[in-house]
Design an enzyme around this catalytic site. Structure first.
Site, PDB file in Angstrom:
ATOM      1  N   HIS A 182      -6.405  -5.607  -2.542  1.00  0.00           N
ATOM      2  CA  HIS A 182      -7.233  -5.799  -1.348  1.00  0.00           C
ATOM      3  C   HIS A 182      -7.545  -7.278  -1.111  1.00  0.00           C
ATOM      4  CE1 HIS A 182      -8.771  -1.326  -1.345  1.00  0.00           C
ATOM      5  NE2 HIS A 182      -7.480  -1.431  -1.121  1.00  0.00           N
ATOM      6  N   ARG A 237       0.811  -1.212   0.000  1.00  0.00           N
ATOM      7  CA  ARG A 237       0.000   0.000   0.000  1.00  0.00           C
ATOM      8  C   ARG A 237       0.847   1.266   0.000  1.00  0.00           C
ATOM      9  NH1 ARG A 237      -3.709   2.404   4.575  1.00  0.00           N
ATOM     10  NH2 ARG A 237      -5.327   3.468   3.371  1.00  0.00           N
ATOM     11  N   HIS A 275       0.345   4.753  -2.182  1.00  0.00           N
ATOM     12  CA  HIS A 275       0.147   6.075  -1.577  1.00  0.00           C
ATOM     13  C   HIS A 275       1.298   7.025  -1.893  1.00  0.00           C
ATOM     14  CE1 HIS A 275      -3.255   5.227   1.523  1.00  0.00           C
ATOM     15  NE2 HIS A 275      -3.471   4.619   0.385  1.00  0.00           N
ATOM     16  N   ASN A 320      -3.817   8.353   5.274  1.00  0.00           N
ATOM     17  CA  ASN A 320      -2.640   7.762   5.935  1.00  0.00           C
ATOM     18  C   ASN A 320      -2.703   7.747   7.465  1.00  0.00           C
ATOM     19  OD1 ASN A 320      -1.362   7.259   3.475  1.00  0.00           O
ATOM     20  ND2 ASN A 320      -0.432   9.307   3.420  1.00  0.00           N
TER      21      ASN A 320
HETATM   22  C1  HEM Z   1     -10.049   3.143  -5.356  1.00  0.00           C
HETATM   23  C2  HEM Z   1      -8.830   2.948  -4.897  1.00  0.00           C
HETATM   24  C3  HEM Z   1      -8.544   2.553  -3.464  1.00  0.00           C
HETATM   25  C4  HEM Z   1      -9.209   2.855  -2.317  1.00  0.00           C
HETATM   26  C5  HEM Z   1     -10.452   3.717  -2.140  1.00  0.00           C
HETATM   27  C6  HEM Z   1      -8.515   2.193  -1.246  1.00  0.00           C
HETATM   28  C7  HEM Z   1      -8.876   2.277   0.091  1.00  0.00           C
HETATM   29  C8  HEM Z   1      -8.294   1.543   1.096  1.00  0.00           C
HETATM   30  C9  HEM Z   1      -8.716   1.585   2.468  1.00  0.00           C
HETATM   31  C10 HEM Z   1      -9.823   2.475   3.027  1.00  0.00           C
HETATM   32  C11 HEM Z   1      -7.957   0.702   3.154  1.00  0.00           C
HETATM   33  C12 HEM Z   1      -8.040   0.410   4.646  1.00  0.00           C
HETATM   34  C13 HEM Z   1      -7.299   1.501   5.388  1.00  0.00           C
HETATM   35  C14 HEM Z   1      -7.622   1.542   6.859  1.00  0.00           C
HETATM   36  O1  HEM Z   1      -8.794   1.527   7.227  1.00  0.00           O
HETATM   37  O2  HEM Z   1      -6.655   1.637   7.671  1.00  0.00           O
HETATM   38  C15 HEM Z   1      -7.035   0.097   2.215  1.00  0.00           C
HETATM   39  C16 HEM Z   1      -6.099  -0.843   2.538  1.00  0.00           C
HETATM   40  C17 HEM Z   1      -5.205  -1.378   1.628  1.00  0.00           C
HETATM   41  N1  HEM Z   1      -5.022  -0.971   0.330  1.00  0.00           N
HETATM   42 FE1  HEM Z   1      -6.282   0.195  -0.723  1.00  0.00          FE
HETATM   43  N2  HEM Z   1      -7.470   1.484  -1.766  1.00  0.00           N
HETATM   44  C18 HEM Z   1      -7.446   1.685  -3.113  1.00  0.00           C
HETATM   45  C19 HEM Z   1      -6.501   1.190  -3.994  1.00  0.00           C
HETATM   46  C20 HEM Z   1      -5.420   0.438  -3.637  1.00  0.00           C
HETATM   47  C21 HEM Z   1      -4.324   0.119  -4.513  1.00  0.00           C
HETATM   48  C22 HEM Z   1      -4.194   0.593  -5.955  1.00  0.00           C
HETATM   49  C23 HEM Z   1      -3.454  -0.651  -3.800  1.00  0.00           C
HETATM   50  C24 HEM Z   1      -2.130  -1.246  -4.207  1.00  0.00           C
HETATM   51  C25 HEM Z   1      -1.631  -1.207  -5.410  1.00  0.00           C
HETATM   52  C26 HEM Z   1      -4.029  -0.806  -2.480  1.00  0.00           C
HETATM   53  C27 HEM Z   1      -3.497  -1.573  -1.474  1.00  0.00           C
HETATM   54  C28 HEM Z   1      -4.038  -1.720  -0.209  1.00  0.00           C
HETATM   55  C29 HEM Z   1      -3.555  -2.683   0.756  1.00  0.00           C
HETATM   56  C30 HEM Z   1      -2.530  -3.748   0.509  1.00  0.00           C
HETATM   57  C31 HEM Z   1      -4.283  -2.446   1.938  1.00  0.00           C
HETATM   58  C32 HEM Z   1      -4.100  -3.152   3.285  1.00  0.00           C
HETATM   59  C33 HEM Z   1      -2.997  -2.411   4.044  1.00  0.00           C
HETATM   60  C34 HEM Z   1      -2.660  -2.951   5.410  1.00  0.00           C
HETATM   61  O3  HEM Z   1      -3.194  -3.955   5.857  1.00  0.00           O
HETATM   62  O4  HEM Z   1      -1.797  -2.317   6.067  1.00  0.00           O
HETATM   63  N3  HEM Z   1      -5.197  -0.118  -2.423  1.00  0.00           N
HETATM   64  N4  HEM Z   1      -7.259   0.641   0.975  1.00  0.00           N
END
Ligand code: HEM
Ligand SMILES: *[C@@H]1O[C@H](CO)[C@@H](O)[C@H](O)[C@H]1NC(C)=O
Ligand SMILES: *[C@@H]1O[C@H](CO)[C@@H](O)[C@H](O)[C@H]1NC(C)=O
Length: 341
Positions: free
Chosen positions: A206, A75, A79, A107
């Site tokens: 995800h 992630r 970001h 973040n």
């Molecule tokens: C429409 C695009 C996206 C949205 C709205 C989004 C939103 C989110 C949100 C809300 C979370 C949870 C954060 C939290 O509550 O702490 C999350 C986690 C995550 N996102 Fe996304 N995301 C998007 C695209 C992406 C992309 C493009 C990637 C990687 C290339 C990605 C990788 C991840 C990963 C791996 C997690 C888990 C992180 C962890 O467990 O520490 N996301 N994302």
């Protein structure tokens, strides 16, 4: 694919043959100057031959100690790249005129893994001082994290340099929010040069990692302001989520984004969406928001190989967003600080 790669090489070869090196150095604008900006997987072959091995071994150790870490590192690359390009602006702490992107809505209390990046940077500084950028560390760690959880591998183009500034405003505005509509999300990807295939494939990230309650609570209680839950969220899944994600409190409680195979990079994410069990609104709208994105969700749910191929291609594309190269930016010694503050 090979043919396309060859075709794009032809103008470069011709330019090299026609231009003596002095005119190459003088040239500006498109053409040779553009060529100088291209990232290269062999960038550190001479200057830091063990760079990739050093990154992979520390990512491997961190992932072993904390099975969520692979997701968190993947992630960070996203970001970083969505804010002023892949320039490690995300990694700067606040100091002097710099307001850290770590404070932004996407973040704050959420982005993690910075200590692992610090450890990688320290090891690289010991092996080859002032050589490997923090932005390249993020790109390599994202690839290694994907591979270590069972996902596809890819060759990482390298040679990014690090920014001397950050943009907390860019972080708030340019990274999509989990309650954005599909048109808004598509627009935010388009602004980065990423299309619908890139969007649906990259969101497959995800398939690993966690979300906090606060990122999807709205769906459980009051999705559109009429006091009703999101009707595109499976009712029994919603019921299972509510005890640890109440109407108020529990903001930071963690939930798997893919509860079926939470630590495995696979295509289960798309199967969940087809069952109306995408956790975030931004996940489920890929199915309910447009026919084109729904078709891709169905394709990836049915065929993991195609998902993996598209994911690898799209994340390289994401990694190419506006890198600093040549004399721009710097190679930070410490990823949290600019060299001469
Ligand atoms: C429409 C695009 C996206 C949205 C709205 C989004 C939103 C989110 C949100 C809300 C979370 C949870 C954060 C939290 O509550 O702490 C999350 C986690 C995550 N996102 Fe996304 N995301 C998007 C695209 C992406 C992309 C493009 C990637 C990687 C290339 C990605 C990788 C991840 C990963 C791996 C997690 C888990 C992180 C962890 O467990 O520490 N996301 N994302
Ligand atoms: C999206 O979530 C943010 C933060 O919780 C909130 O301020 C905003 O009103 C929500 N937007 C919509 C359209 O529901
Ligand atoms: C749902 O949200 C709307 C608008 O955001 C608000 O006016 C209403 O009171 C909320 N309803 C419930 C039951 O929380």
């Amino acid at each position: 694919m090979k043919k396309g790669a060859m075709a794009s090489l032809v103008p470069l070869v011709v330019a090299l043959l026609l231009c003596p090196s002095s005119s190459l150095a003088m040239a500006s604008g498109a053409g040779p100057a553009q060529w100088g900006k291209k990232l290269d997987p062999h960038f550190y072959d001479q200057s830091c031959p063990h760079a990739q091995h050093i990154v992979a071994s520390i990512v491997g150790k961190a992932h072993h100690q904390d099975p969520r870490m692979a997701a968190s590192l993947l992630r960070l690359h996203f970001h970083d790249c969505f804010v002023k390009g892949c320039d490690a602006s995300l990694l700067l702490d606040s100091s002097g005129s710099i307001v850290s992107e770590k404070r932004s809505n996407p973040n704050r209390d959420s982005a993690r893994g910075f200590e692992v990046i610090d450890e990688i940077k320290a090891a690289l500084e010991a092996a080859c001082p002032a050589t490997v950028s923090c932005a390249d560390i993020l790109a390599l760690a994202a690839r290694d994290s994907t591979v270590m959880t069972g996902g596809p591998g890819w060759i990482v183009p390298l040679g990014r340099r690090d920014s001397r500034g950050a943009s907390v405003q860019g972080s708030n505005n340019d990274i999509p929010a989990p309650n954005n509509t599909l048109p808004t999300i598509i627009t935010k990807f388009k602004l980065q040069g990423l299309d619908i295939v890139d969007l649906v494939a990259l969101l497959g990230s995800h398939t690993i990692g966690d979300s906090r309650c606060t990122s999807f609570r709205q769906r459980l209680y009051n999705q559109t302001g009429n006091g009703l839950p999101d009707f595109t969220l499976d009712a029994s899944y919603a019921a299972a989520l509510r005890p640890r994600c109440p109407r108020s409190g529990g903001d930071q409680n963690l939930f798997f984004l893919d509860p079926v195979t939470p630590f495995k990079f696979d295509n289960q994410y798309y199967k969940n969406i087809l069952a109306y069990r995408g956790l975030l609104s931004s996940d489920e709208v890929l199915l309910t928001g447009s026919g084109a994105t729904a078709d891709l969700v169905k394709l990836y749910a049915a065929n993991q190989d195609i998902f993996f191929q598209h994911f690898a291609r799209s994340i390289v594309k994401m990694g190419n967003i506006s890198p600093l190269t040549g004399a721009n930016g710097e190679i930070r010694k410490n990823c949290r600080r600019v060299n001469h503050a």
